[in-house]
Design a protein around this motif. Structure first.
Motif, mmCIF file in Angstrom:
data_model
loop_
_atom_site.group_PDB
_atom_site.id
_atom_site.type_symbol
_atom_site.label_atom_id
_atom_site.label_comp_id
_atom_site.label_asym_id
_atom_site.label_seq_id
_atom_site.Cartn_x
_atom_site.Cartn_y
_atom_site.Cartn_z
ATOM 1 N N GLU A 45 0.819 -1.216 0.000
ATOM 2 C CA GLU A 45 0.000 0.000 0.000
ATOM 3 C C GLU A 45 0.848 1.259 0.000
ATOM 4 O O GLU A 45 0.594 2.199 -0.750
ATOM 5 C CB GLU A 45 -0.914 -0.023 1.233
ATOM 6 C CG GLU A 45 -2.080 0.929 1.157
ATOM 7 C CD GLU A 45 -3.244 0.378 0.364
ATOM 8 O OE1 GLU A 45 -4.173 1.157 0.092
ATOM 9 O OE2 GLU A 45 -3.230 -0.814 0.019
ATOM 10 N N THR A 150 -3.916 -2.827 6.313
ATOM 11 C CA THR A 150 -5.302 -2.407 6.436
ATOM 12 C C THR A 150 -5.863 -2.002 5.080
ATOM 13 O O THR A 150 -5.127 -1.817 4.106
ATOM 14 C CB THR A 150 -5.434 -1.195 7.374
ATOM 15 O OG1 THR A 150 -4.683 -0.091 6.837
ATOM 16 C CG2 THR A 150 -4.950 -1.511 8.777
ATOM 17 N N SER A 151 -7.180 -1.844 5.054
ATOM 18 C CA SER A 151 -7.870 -1.285 3.884
ATOM 19 C C SER A 151 -8.807 -0.200 4.377
ATOM 20 O O SER A 151 -9.042 -0.056 5.586
ATOM 21 C CB SER A 151 -8.646 -2.377 3.143
ATOM 22 O OG SER A 151 -9.560 -3.013 4.015
ATOM 23 N N THR A 167 -11.552 5.914 -2.341
ATOM 24 C CA THR A 167 -10.880 5.688 -1.073
ATOM 25 C C THR A 167 -9.492 6.302 -1.224
ATOM 26 O O THR A 167 -9.209 6.991 -2.217
ATOM 27 C CB THR A 167 -10.767 4.190 -0.746
ATOM 28 O OG1 THR A 167 -9.903 3.568 -1.719
ATOM 29 C CG2 THR A 167 -12.138 3.517 -0.787
ATOM 30 N N ARG A 169 -6.916 4.912 -2.104
ATOM 31 C CA ARG A 169 -6.285 4.381 -3.320
ATOM 32 C C ARG A 169 -6.628 5.225 -4.546
ATOM 33 O O ARG A 169 -5.740 5.618 -5.309
ATOM 34 C CB ARG A 169 -6.701 2.927 -3.547
ATOM 35 C CG ARG A 169 -5.984 1.943 -2.644
ATOM 36 C CD ARG A 169 -6.090 0.543 -3.173
ATOM 37 N NE ARG A 169 -5.181 -0.358 -2.465
ATOM 38 C CZ ARG A 169 -4.826 -1.557 -2.907
ATOM 39 N NH1 ARG A 169 -5.302 -2.013 -4.047
ATOM 40 N NH2 ARG A 169 -3.999 -2.306 -2.213
ATOM 41 N N ARG A 276 -9.504 3.095 8.928
ATOM 42 C CA ARG A 276 -8.926 1.887 8.337
ATOM 43 C C ARG A 276 -9.445 0.653 9.060
ATOM 44 O O ARG A 276 -9.798 0.705 10.240
ATOM 45 C CB ARG A 276 -7.396 1.911 8.441
ATOM 46 C CG ARG A 276 -6.728 3.159 7.906
ATOM 47 C CD ARG A 276 -6.866 3.303 6.414
ATOM 48 N NE ARG A 276 -6.169 2.253 5.685
ATOM 49 C CZ ARG A 276 -6.161 2.170 4.345
ATOM 50 N NH1 ARG A 276 -6.833 3.037 3.616
ATOM 51 N NH2 ARG A 276 -5.501 1.198 3.753
ATOM 52 N N ARG A 279 -6.932 -6.078 7.466
ATOM 53 C CA ARG A 279 -7.125 -7.076 6.409
ATOM 54 C C ARG A 279 -6.986 -8.482 7.003
ATOM 55 O O ARG A 279 -5.996 -9.177 6.798
ATOM 56 C CB ARG A 279 -6.106 -6.861 5.293
ATOM 57 C CG ARG A 279 -6.420 -5.657 4.417
ATOM 58 C CD ARG A 279 -5.407 -5.517 3.307
ATOM 59 N NE ARG A 279 -5.751 -4.433 2.399
ATOM 60 C CZ ARG A 279 -4.880 -3.781 1.645
ATOM 61 N NH1 ARG A 279 -3.589 -4.093 1.705
ATOM 62 N NH2 ARG A 279 -5.266 -2.807 0.847
#
Length: 491
Positions: A45, A150-151, A167, A169, A276, A279
């Protein structure tokens, strides 16, 4: 070897971001056979959708603003930022989302790579589902390290499935500047992306349920950032949230938002920067008695405490100790040493600041927020001290009064604060807000981790004229505070 056979390694690492890479590097260097599993790009990430691209977007914005304010330079700064050039620079910093160099580094470190989605399949067992549809079974003699990070945590917002929100990203990887950008959130991602995209030409509205930005930093620093965002043209809406969102009609119609206070607004893109989530939902942790979707609690050696046998480690953001890349890499260095020491059958040194204890997670977590102005902080804030009952002396100084700051910007706006433990005579927290203060942070981190006595800091001479002279001014201010508080002593 057939897919049904089990490949055995000393160490299996799940997740090849900076944290997983550092664990693998340390265990391989210790002579342990190591394999790393990654379902996306090696580098993770931070390299492709967070730290690197966000800073590549922010640096031109911050440089432009500083230059525009400086006497003799501002008049030469004409026009807007060259957006295609900025985005091209961002793409170069993320290697055009190609991980070839990172893969080559793993090979040089003698770490095997298996691409695919790794899941625990019982104690010391990992199954990797490969992109080709096959499966590889792995067994670990000594350790499995979960470094999955995390996501983005998305709020339960009505209409979210039709909105196609950004997000972090999408916010760091977008190829075009939205004309209107709405941001929900008040944390680091929210303020950094508001800073970057406003500078690139977007009309930004930041919506925050909270009453201020950046709730985990000192309020004075957050207020300076809010002031500069408003000056730049960002609309800040505090104390409200989005209650409904809809992307009506065609793509040019934008996202229609309804706020809790009844306000309606339209944006071309909506960035959700609301926290966050770990994951761990599809990691197979239920096979070792853990609950999917939750953070993995560890002790200071980064061993998962709810699993017997000292073989499962959770390193980096997934353990929720300090959600920062550099702190995750710190944890990885320690976890790698722990795994190697246990593999040798040697005794761990887990004392405070020992080689096998993540003490800095508790005492000295450094962070920089790359906004205008920058915020650099480490250790306690005044709110932390009040919440935990710590007695501290608070020392403030206007950085703009320092000669080096005036050289940096004659209109310099900034402030420094240190928290001092009066019993031990050491610094336990520091926050700096102002242009260029990121470079002050490591000295503060050393002062805290080294528990350097205030009396000794008087002998650390700052160069003139630099912003670091603020250290001397803080010491002088503290001396004056102490003298004025002592009855009968001369001022």
């Amino acid at each position: 070897m057939s897919e049904k056979e089990t490949r055995t390694y000393d160490v299996v690492v799940i997740g090849a971001g900076p944290v997983g890479e550092n664990v693998a590097d340390r265990t391989s260097a210790a002579g342990l056979s190591t394999v790393i599993v990654e379902s996306e790009l090696v580098g993770g990430e931070c390299s492709y959708w967070a730290c690197e691209p966000s800073k590549a977007l922010l640096r031109p914005a911050l440089l432009y603003r500083e230059a525009a304010r400086f006497p003799g330079v501002g008049s030469a700064v004409t026009g807007r930022l060259d957006v295609p050039a900025v985005l091209k620079h961002r793409d170069r910093m993320v290697a055009d989302w190609n991980d070839r160099d990172q893969v080559d580094w793993l090979d040089s470190a003698q770490v095997d790579l298996i691409r695919g989605h790794g899941r625990l399949a019982g104690p010391r067992q990992v199954t990797v589902h490969t992109p080709e549809g096959g499966a590889v079974r792995l067994a670990a003699r000594h350790a499995v390290a979960v470094c999955t990070g995390t996501s983005a945590a998305l709020p339960p917002l009505p209409g979210l499935d039709t909105v196609r929100p950004w997000t972090s990203r999408e916010a760091t990887a977008a190829g075009d500047v939205p004309r209107r950008l709405a941001i929900l959130g008040a944390g680091v991602v929210a303020v950094e992306m508001a800073t970057a995209w406003q500078a690139l030409g977007a009309r930004v509205t930041l919506i925050a349920r909270e009453s201020r930005l950046l709730g985990r930093v000192e309020a004075f620093a957050a207020d300076l950032v809010a002031e500069r965002l408003r000056e730049a043209g960002v609309e800040l809406r505090f104390g409200t949230t989005i209650t409904a969102a809809e992307r009506a009609g065609g793509p040019d119609d934008g996202v229609h938002l309804t706020l809790a206070d009844g306000t309606r607004l339209v944006a071309d893109e909506l960035l959700l920067a609301t926290g966050r989530a770990p994951r761990t939902a599809d990691l197979g942790i239920e096979t070792v008695g853990l609950t999917p979707g939750r953070w993995l609690d560890t002790d200071d050696t980064f061993t998962v405490t709810a699993v017997d046998g000292a073989w499962l480690y959770a390193v980096g953001d997934v353990n929720h100790r300090a959600l920062l890349t550099h702190q995750g890499k710190y944890q990885a260095r320690i976890a790698g040493a722990v795994i190697a020491t246990r593999a040798r059958g040697a005794t761990l040194d887990t004392g405070k600041w020992g080689p096998h204890a993540g003490t800095a997670d508790l005492e000295a977590v450094p962070q920089v927020v790359f906004t205008d102005p920058e915020i650099a902080a480490v250790g306690l804030t005044t709110e932390d001290a009040a919440r935990t009952g710590r007695v501290v002396d608070v020392v403030d100084y206007d950085i703009g009064r320092v000669a080096g700051a005036i050289q940096h910007d004659p209109g310099y706006r900034g402030r420094a604060r240190v928290l001092i433990d009066p019993q031990r005579g050491v610094i336990v927290g520091a926050t700096f807000a102002g242009a260029g203060v990121a470079e002050l942070l490591h000295s503060a981190t050393i002062a805290i981790t080294g528990e350097v006595p205030i009396d000794r800091l008087w002998h650390a001479v700052p160069a003139f004229p630099t912003i670091s002279e603020v250290w001397l001014r803080l010491l002088e201010t503290y001396r004056d505070q102490q003298n004025s508080a002592a009855p009968g002593e001369a001022g």
